[in-house]
Design a protein around this motif. Structure first.
Motif, short mmCIF file in Angstrom:
data_model
loop_
_atom_site.label_atom_id
_atom_site.label_comp_id
_atom_site.label_asym_id
_atom_site.label_seq_id
_atom_site.Cartn_x
_atom_site.Cartn_y
_atom_site.Cartn_z
N VAL A 275 6.32 -11.43 -8.50
CA VAL A 275 5.64 -10.23 -8.01
C VAL A 275 5.39 -9.30 -9.19
O VAL A 275 6.30 -9.05 -10.00
CB VAL A 275 6.48 -9.50 -6.94
N ARG A 276 4.16 -8.80 -9.29
CA ARG A 276 3.80 -7.83 -10.33
C ARG A 276 3.47 -6.51 -9.63
O ARG A 276 2.63 -6.48 -8.73
CB ARG A 276 2.60 -8.34 -11.12
N ILE A 277 4.14 -5.42 -10.01
CA ILE A 277 4.03 -4.13 -9.32
C ILE A 277 3.52 -3.07 -10.28
O ILE A 277 4.00 -2.97 -11.42
CB ILE A 277 5.39 -3.69 -8.73
N ARG A 278 2.52 -2.31 -9.82
CA ARG A 278 2.06 -1.12 -10.54
C ARG A 278 2.05 0.04 -9.55
O ARG A 278 1.27 0.03 -8.59
CB ARG A 278 0.66 -1.30 -11.12
N CYS A 279 2.93 0.99 -9.75
CA CYS A 279 3.05 2.14 -8.86
C CYS A 279 2.78 3.40 -9.66
O CYS A 279 3.59 3.81 -10.49
CB CYS A 279 4.45 2.18 -8.23
N ASP A 280 1.63 4.03 -9.40
CA ASP A 280 1.23 5.23 -10.11
C ASP A 280 1.05 6.37 -9.10
O ASP A 280 -0.04 6.62 -8.59
CB ASP A 280 -0.08 4.98 -10.87
N LEU A 281 2.16 7.03 -8.78
CA LEU A 281 2.15 8.14 -7.83
C LEU A 281 2.62 9.40 -8.56
O LEU A 281 3.81 9.55 -8.85
CB LEU A 281 3.08 7.85 -6.64
N PRO A 282 1.71 10.32 -8.91
CA PRO A 282 2.11 11.54 -9.63
C PRO A 282 3.14 12.35 -8.87
O PRO A 282 4.04 12.94 -9.46
CB PRO A 282 0.79 12.31 -9.78
N VAL A 319 -3.10 6.94 -6.05
CA VAL A 319 -3.63 8.04 -5.23
C VAL A 319 -5.06 8.30 -5.67
O VAL A 319 -5.35 8.37 -6.87
CB VAL A 319 -2.78 9.31 -5.38
N ARG A 320 -5.95 8.45 -4.68
CA ARG A 320 -7.34 8.80 -4.97
C ARG A 320 -7.88 9.68 -3.86
O ARG A 320 -7.84 9.30 -2.69
CB ARG A 320 -8.21 7.54 -5.11
N GLU A 321 -8.34 10.87 -4.22
CA GLU A 321 -8.96 11.81 -3.29
C GLU A 321 -8.04 12.11 -2.10
O GLU A 321 -8.45 12.07 -0.94
CB GLU A 321 -10.30 11.28 -2.80
N GLY A 322 -6.79 12.42 -2.40
CA GLY A 322 -5.86 12.80 -1.34
C GLY A 322 -5.40 11.66 -0.46
O GLY A 322 -4.87 11.90 0.63
N LEU A 373 -3.46 5.73 3.33
CA LEU A 373 -2.77 6.74 4.13
C LEU A 373 -3.05 8.12 3.54
O LEU A 373 -2.91 8.31 2.33
CB LEU A 373 -1.26 6.49 4.14
N PRO A 374 -3.45 9.08 4.35
CA PRO A 374 -3.67 10.44 3.83
C PRO A 374 -2.36 11.08 3.43
O PRO A 374 -1.36 10.99 4.14
CB PRO A 374 -4.32 11.18 5.00
N CYS A 375 -2.36 11.73 2.27
CA CYS A 375 -1.14 12.35 1.78
C CYS A 375 -1.33 13.84 1.52
O CYS A 375 -0.47 14.48 0.93
CB CYS A 375 -0.66 11.67 0.51
N GLY A 376 -2.49 14.43 1.95
CA GLY A 376 -2.72 15.85 1.78
C GLY A 376 -2.91 16.23 0.35
O GLY A 376 -2.63 17.35 -0.04
#
Length: 376
Positions: A275-282, A319-322, A373-376
């Motif tokens: 499994v290769r994972i890239r998690c980019d959540l500011p 994340v892109r555009e909320g 999923l919307p994240c506001g």
């Protein structure tokens, strides 16, 4: 805020358009009665009445937007009998507006009489002051009445003409009722799945473990006893692992202390497929969003290992555009069914958070599961 003078002009114009609407309704009533006598004309008249009513409603919308500040009303798209109902409802503010302006006209005549009497010297100073105070109070009440008629006019228009907002609200209510039922169904399905895993896996393993320990206790041979205890110890470790897997299907407790990327890294370590994972959540999203993404990733990873014969799974989170977007892609044989119990249950969970889950799995692969999923 609309200027009071514009409100007055808007109400005055509304009196005139209400008179036109009344004439139209009377003509429509006569035409409708005539069509009852002449059946061939019934369909044509039934189509013409809403069409002409919509034309009058367009004029009303311009008046409401330019003079009364109701510019948010959506434009008319199709003719309908709701427009006829609106013209009928508009007779009330039209009549009240005519009454208010009629009283204003009477007040203007009385003011002229008072000025004339003052010029001739027929009234004393006390009488003049009293009449001025009474006239000022009545004028303020009349102005307030005109403003109230304008507000009533706008309220009726918003109630009867704003089809899009009303339809959107009704659609939203239906969507929430559907997603609530879907979540309940998904939870029930997950409970049945956990019960089946406990019954078919962990329970049988514990029964076998008890039998091994029973045999070890009855054995007189030390070497055989040692072998049985060793096997029981190994089975116990596997039972603990299965129990941990079942518990994580209920709720991934590791999310309490670690973020989504780290928890998925733990899952990847136990996976039989690389499994290769890239998690980019500011910013870390809400816990419920992380939980849903975790379950989607685990289900996709399980399907890739069991059914797709994949050799590599990539998980990309950003994340892109909320909106939090997670794409899980494997290089397996494809053919995953979005209507299956696992993915369909997850789709209902995603929909409960106003999100979207899309599965692309052509025959021969690759399979891609996209979650938004919307994240506001």
């Amino acid at each position: 805020m609309t200027h009071p003078a514009r409100v007055g002009v808007g109400v005055a114009a509304g009196v005139l358009t209400a008179a036109g609407g009344l004439a139209f309704l009377l003509a429509a009533a006569v035409a409708g009665a005539a069509s009852a006598v002449v059946p061939p004309a019934r369909r044509r008249i039934g189509a013409l009445i809403p069409r002409y009513a919509t034309t009058l409603v367009r004029l009303e919308r311009r008046r409401l937007g330019e003079l009364l500040g109701a510019s948010e009303l959506p434009p008319v798209r199709t003719a309908g009998w709701r427009d006829v109902a609106y013209l009928a409802a508009r007779l009330l503010p039209g009549a009240l507006g005519a009454l208010a302006f009629g009283l204003l006209g009477i007040g203007a005549v009385l003011a002229w009489i008072l000025v004339s009497a003052t010029v001739r010297g027929d009234l004393s100073l006390a009488e003049i002051l009293l009449q001025v105070v009474i006239g000022a109070v009545l004028l303020l009440l009349n102005v307030q009445a005109i403003a109230s008629v304008g507000a009533l006019d706008v309220r009726i228009a918003r109630r009867l003409l704003d089809r899009d907002a009303r339809a959107a609200l009704e659609d939203r209510v239906r969507e929430l009722a559907s997603t609530r039922a879907g979540v309940i169904a998904a939870v029930d399905a997950e409970r049945r799945r956990i019960e089946r895993d406990l019954h078919d896996g962990l329970q049988q393993r514990l029964v076998a473990l008890g039998m091994l320990l029973g045999r070890a206790r009855r054995s007189r041979d030390a070497e055989r006893t040692y072998a049985l205890v060793t096997q029981a110890h190994e089975d116990l470790q596997r039972a603990v692992e299965e129990l941990r897997e079942v518990a994580w299907r209920v709720y991934p407790s590791a999310l309490e202390e670690s973020d989504l990327g780290e928890v998925l890294g733990m899952v990847a370590q136990r996976s039989t497929v690389p499994v290769r994972i890239r998690c980019d959540l500011p910013v870390r999203p809400d816990r419920q969003i992380e939980t849903v993404l975790y379950f989607v990733a685990c289900e996709a990873l399980t399907n890739a290992a069991k059914h797709a014969a994949a050799t590599l799974v990539t998980i990309d989170i950003g994340v892109r555009e909320g909106t939090v977007r997670m794409r899980v892609r494997d290089d397996g044989a494809g053919g995953a069914a979005p209507s299956g119990p696992g993915l369909s249950g997850l789709a209902r969970r995603v929909a409960a958070l106003d999100g979207r889950l899309r599965v692309e799995s052509p025959a021969g692969g690759p399979t891609t599961v996209l979650t938004e999923l919307p994240c506001g």
